[in-house]
Design a protein around this motif. Sequence first.
Motif, PDB file in Angstrom:
ATOM      1  N   PRO A   1     -10.991   8.441   4.009  1.00  0.00           N
ATOM      2  CA  PRO A   1     -10.757   9.669   3.233  1.00  0.00           C
ATOM      3  C   PRO A   1     -11.978  10.145   2.457  1.00  0.00           C
ATOM      4  CG  PRO A   1      -9.584   7.796   2.260  1.00  0.00           C
ATOM      5  CD  PRO A   1     -10.049   7.367   3.609  1.00  0.00           C
TER       6      PRO A   1
ATOM      7  N   GLU B   1       0.829  -1.201   0.000  1.00  0.00           N
ATOM      8  CA  GLU B   1       0.000   0.000   0.000  1.00  0.00           C
ATOM      9  C   GLU B   1       0.869   1.259   0.000  1.00  0.00           C
ATOM     10  OE1 GLU B   1      -3.921   1.329   2.523  1.00  0.00           O
ATOM     11  OE2 GLU B   1      -2.121   0.850   3.661  1.00  0.00           O
ATOM     12  N   LYS B   2       1.949   1.230   0.778  1.00  0.00           N
ATOM     13  CA  LYS B   2       2.882   2.371   0.784  1.00  0.00           C
ATOM     14  C   LYS B   2       3.550   2.517  -0.577  1.00  0.00           C
ATOM     15  CE  LYS B   2       3.909   1.773   5.714  1.00  0.00           C
ATOM     16  NZ  LYS B   2       4.952   1.362   6.701  1.00  0.00           N
TER      17      LYS B   2
ATOM     18  N   GLN C   1      -4.203   8.067   0.149  1.00  0.00           N
ATOM     19  CA  GLN C   1      -4.723   7.041   1.041  1.00  0.00           C
ATOM     20  C   GLN C   1      -5.538   6.053   0.220  1.00  0.00           C
ATOM     21  OE1 GLN C   1      -6.358   8.474   4.920  1.00  0.00           O
ATOM     22  NE2 GLN C   1      -6.112  10.505   4.004  1.00  0.00           N
ATOM     23  N   GLN C   2      -5.672   4.823   0.758  1.00  0.00           N
ATOM     24  CA  GLN C   2      -6.460   3.792   0.088  1.00  0.00           C
ATOM     25  C   GLN C   2      -7.436   3.177   1.088  1.00  0.00           C
ATOM     26  OE1 GLN C   2      -3.495   1.365  -2.381  1.00  0.00           O
ATOM     27  NE2 GLN C   2      -2.260   2.995  -1.488  1.00  0.00           N
ATOM     28  N   CYS C   3      -8.369   2.410   0.567  1.00  0.00           N
ATOM     29  CA  CYS C   3      -9.471   1.915   1.394  1.00  0.00           C
ATOM     30  C   CYS C   3      -9.660   0.414   1.205  1.00  0.00           C
ATOM     31  CB  CYS C   3     -10.763   2.653   1.055  1.00  0.00           C
ATOM     32  SG  CYS C   3     -10.667   4.426   1.365  1.00  0.00           S
TER      33      CYS C   3
ATOM     34  N   SER D   1      -0.079  13.127  -0.886  1.00  0.00           N
ATOM     35  CA  SER D   1      -0.229  11.995   0.032  1.00  0.00           C
ATOM     36  C   SER D   1      -1.518  11.262  -0.294  1.00  0.00           C
ATOM     37  CB  SER D   1      -0.257  12.494   1.480  1.00  0.00           C
ATOM     38  OG  SER D   1      -0.473  11.428   2.374  1.00  0.00           O
TER      39      SER D   1
ATOM     40  N   ALA E   1       1.038   4.051  -2.998  1.00  0.00           N
ATOM     41  CA  ALA E   1       0.858   5.474  -2.723  1.00  0.00           C
ATOM     42  C   ALA E   1       2.051   6.287  -3.217  1.00  0.00           C
ATOM     43  CB  ALA E   1       0.641   5.692  -1.231  1.00  0.00           C
TER      44      ALA E   1
END
Length: 1122
Positions: free
Chosen positions: A472, A434-435, A460-462, A458, A438
């Motif tokens: 978010p 995930e990082k 974000q994910q869900c 920056s 991003a």
Amino acid sequence: MAIIFIVAFYLVGLFSVEAEYIAYNTSGRIVPGKINVHLVPHSHDDVGWLKTVDQYYFGGNNSIRGACVQNVLDSVMSALFEDKNRKFIYVEMAFFQRWWRQQSEAMKIKVKELVNSGQLEFINGGMSMHDEATPHYIDLIDQTTLGHWFIKDEFGQVPRVGWQIDPFGHSAVQAYLLGSEVGFDSLFFARIDYQDRAKRLKEKKLEVIWQGSKSLGSASQIFTGIFPKHYDPPEGFTFEINDVSPPIQDDVLLFDYNVQERVNDFISAALAQANVTRTNHIMWLMGTDFRYQYANSWFRQMDKFIHYVNKDGRVNALYSTPSIYTDAKHAVHEEWPLKTGDFFPYADHPNAYWTGYFTSRPAFKGYVRTMSAYYFAARQLELFKGRNSLGPKTDALGDALALAQHHDAVSGTQRQHVAADYALRISIGYKEAEKLVASSLAFLAEARSSRQEDTATSFQQCPLLNISYCPPSEAVLANGKTLVVVAYNPLGWKREEVIRIPVSVYIFSSSLVMTISTPKAYEKCFIPKVEHFQSISNCVSSEKVVVQDSNGNEIESQLLPISNATLRIRKKYVEAYLGKFPSETLGYWLAFSVSLPPLGFNTYLISIAKETGPRSTISMVQTSEERTDKNIEVGQGNVKLHFSAKEGKLTHYVNSRSLVASSAEQSYSYYTGNDGTDKDPQASGAYVFRPNNTVQIKSDYQVPLTILRGPLLDEVHQQLNPWISQITRVYKGKEHAEVEFIVGPIPVEDGLGKEITTQITTNMKTNKTFFTDSNGRDFIKRVRDFRTDWDLEVNQPIAGNYYPINLGIYVQDDMTELSVLVDRSVGGSSLVDGQIELMLHRRLLHDDIRGVGEVLNETVCFVDGCEGLTIQGKFFLRIDHLGDGAKWRRTVGQEIYSPVLLAFAEQDGSNSANFPAKSFSAIDSSYSLPDNVAVITLQELGNGKVLLRLAHLYEVTSPFLSLFNCYTVVFASLTIGIDNIISFYALKWFRDSYYFGMCTYITRMPFNLNSALLFGGHIMKMKTGEDKDYSVMTSVELKKLFPNKKIREVTEMSLSANQERAAMEKKRLVWKVEASAAEEEEEKTQVVRGGPIDPAKLVVELAPMEIRTLVIDFDHIQLYGS
């Protein structure tokens, strides 16, 4: 007195013999003319089952089972060092990699010598011995590749043999993709149906040539050996330290001397196996689960058996490996039976069909599939940014997913704490990936931006978006803030989708944020008080929410209230898994259309609209009680679904474009699981599906249907009972229906385990026939209560007709076909003509006595107690004219596997110019992959190299029966010359129009009746396509796939990318097939594959069902973002 004298005399003679050292001759080799018994030492080591993978490795939790793989490997190496003739095979690289990391350099040198000498051989070579029913083929390729790379990098070796000895049935994809296409010369396994085994034993057909692909024909063949009984030694020849088989006692000074007795036992067992095996070579598997923890107890006995059996001379015994055995079989030039299709379903006795695990642990199966798709996309983004040795990577997620393909992992047949361990590993891998995602999106956005700011966006994910949890997107859009949504498409073609994100429910007025709790709010938002939705005291004004694309253009959007069932699982499961309490103000999904470039993203902005500007539309809501007509029609586009207002169920499916109209009903039912208390103590459990009774599920308190209508999609909400609900969606721009179901917690207070199914029923006359996919790749024809290879004795008419489904299932009659696609592995069937049945969830109360020793009763614990697991999933359905369904199945199936990846950021203001990058595509802006080709791997290897796999998505099926299969023509009105026939036959058969395309050419050429009949003989040898447009040769232009990048070299590799394909093909063993079978298949099969890649043109050809694996060497790896 005489007896005492005789005993005394014997003892005097005994003690007069001098004990001496016996040098056992273990140098046995193959002896022509004798039965050669190939002793293959092995240990089958599950990478998780009763214990976790690490517990199995270091020997933890031995109260469950005393198993320590570290001891196995330590002990085996020592035993191999003692005698250069000893051999051992090892399979599971996840364990060997752990052990290898812990060894000294001196030990590594010695082990490499064992490998180079052939004493230690890696077989199969994946990270795990994967399941064959429940994984997707891309996952199988990935996990095998990781293991093969490890072997290649550390030892310079390439595995030759497939070793799938424990999976519970065997897929066609295993035979040709994970067999022939990775360069294996043979494949061995143990588990097949007990009826099938009995017939094969009688007819000496345990060893066959398995042709797994209709499309690739003889090129997909592999020599396949099925063990006579199981994957352990013959009875009486197991020698772990606590085993009860009598060892050879050959010390004449000791009692119980038994050399000749044991030699006779050995020869008797060898002759028995030779009687059911062709040629004079038989294989004994000397080992089983987690054996060789004290390796000398095995090797000492095998040394003795080889020594004494060979001295006896009646048969020949030798240390061997499956590779040596394969070469010996090949050398005798035997003709072998041909096997097509697969080995599903598997039963080990009349009431024990192992078809329950096709669905067991459906939440874990869904998680694996979701994370597999994420790994697929993340590797692409990792390439676009460039791997950084110090930054986040995708490796941990890849390793975790490789373990999850194990045959006691994604299968759902592990213990609960082991399932939790697999999920934890995937979650840890996801967090790092995930990082990476991003940072890659931020890099691509900033690199393509003209902004001067140094601050990176920056993202974000869900990961819990499926249960409407996305912090978010739920943030209040106050104080001029805008939500930025980046939608990334990992597919190689352009894509139009409707995405949905949850939003908080507030009314905005200028800079003020206020909630509305008056009854008037319902009127303003058009949300009546209906049981499917919470009492919404806060709502979004239709004047205030707007979605724009990256150019500032308004995107049509729609607000849909979130159902109570979804909100319930959101609240419970966010709390259970994250320890957080989600916002109570959430009430809506915001749906909007996205148009995405191939291998790229577009950006969308969500903000508060201006007073006079455009705005989202709130869905109109009705209930079936409010309707005066009996029929409810939903759908804003070509597809319309009709529901009965009175009965509250689907009745008809209509497509106004294709003019398909069909009755169609959907229902739910459940099977009560057999508890094993009748004459046969076989219960339904994690592995076995043994239904007792069938119970139809009808709405027990008649909740009316709720219908939501809007410009993008319509929804029908149904609550069947307190623990089953569903939403049927029809999108304006799609020609199928999407059904999202929530099932659970399944009630078991009545003492009955339950297995939940859904049925889609039409009036089609399907003649007991249906088609299911093989690991998401080929479709295989199934016939109810029938097996191709033997006369089936039907004992379980339901469980015995269930098959694994990873992509979809379809039925057809003379006019139409019904297709259903799934979002994870499930079990399914067509138990009634015109009907498709899927098993969605299982909760059982009895163990099925297959070793796991634990009931399949998944529960989740919350603050206020525990309850049965609730699952949410989707399936998709469509009805087409006959022959038209393949396009949808293949295209939408690929889109289901590779959903749009969403990332979120916040910015000040709604001006799209404020966001760094509007869009990105990795490929030429004028190019898109052909509709019948998918990128299934795009991954950086380092040193300027990239791994690319391209897959043709369509197959060819059966031979033409006549010209009428193409077009209905009047032969007498046409004329043709024989020269034209020959030229057409030569030029078109072997190129891009040798399938359905050939029919078009026929109609363009004049010919007479006699010539047509002659030409029909040729047509009989041709194959029809799965689709008339797409089952053809196609091509991909690498220069456009990698624009503005200098390609130095393209090397075609084996499927697992551990050897050059040309070298693999050169050393491939060619097997003889029995004449009758060979001729029959030749009538069906003309193998065509893509040609060599011209280094100047760089165009890759792909024939139907072909996958081509390429390593591309670029001038530099920093490919994108500039």
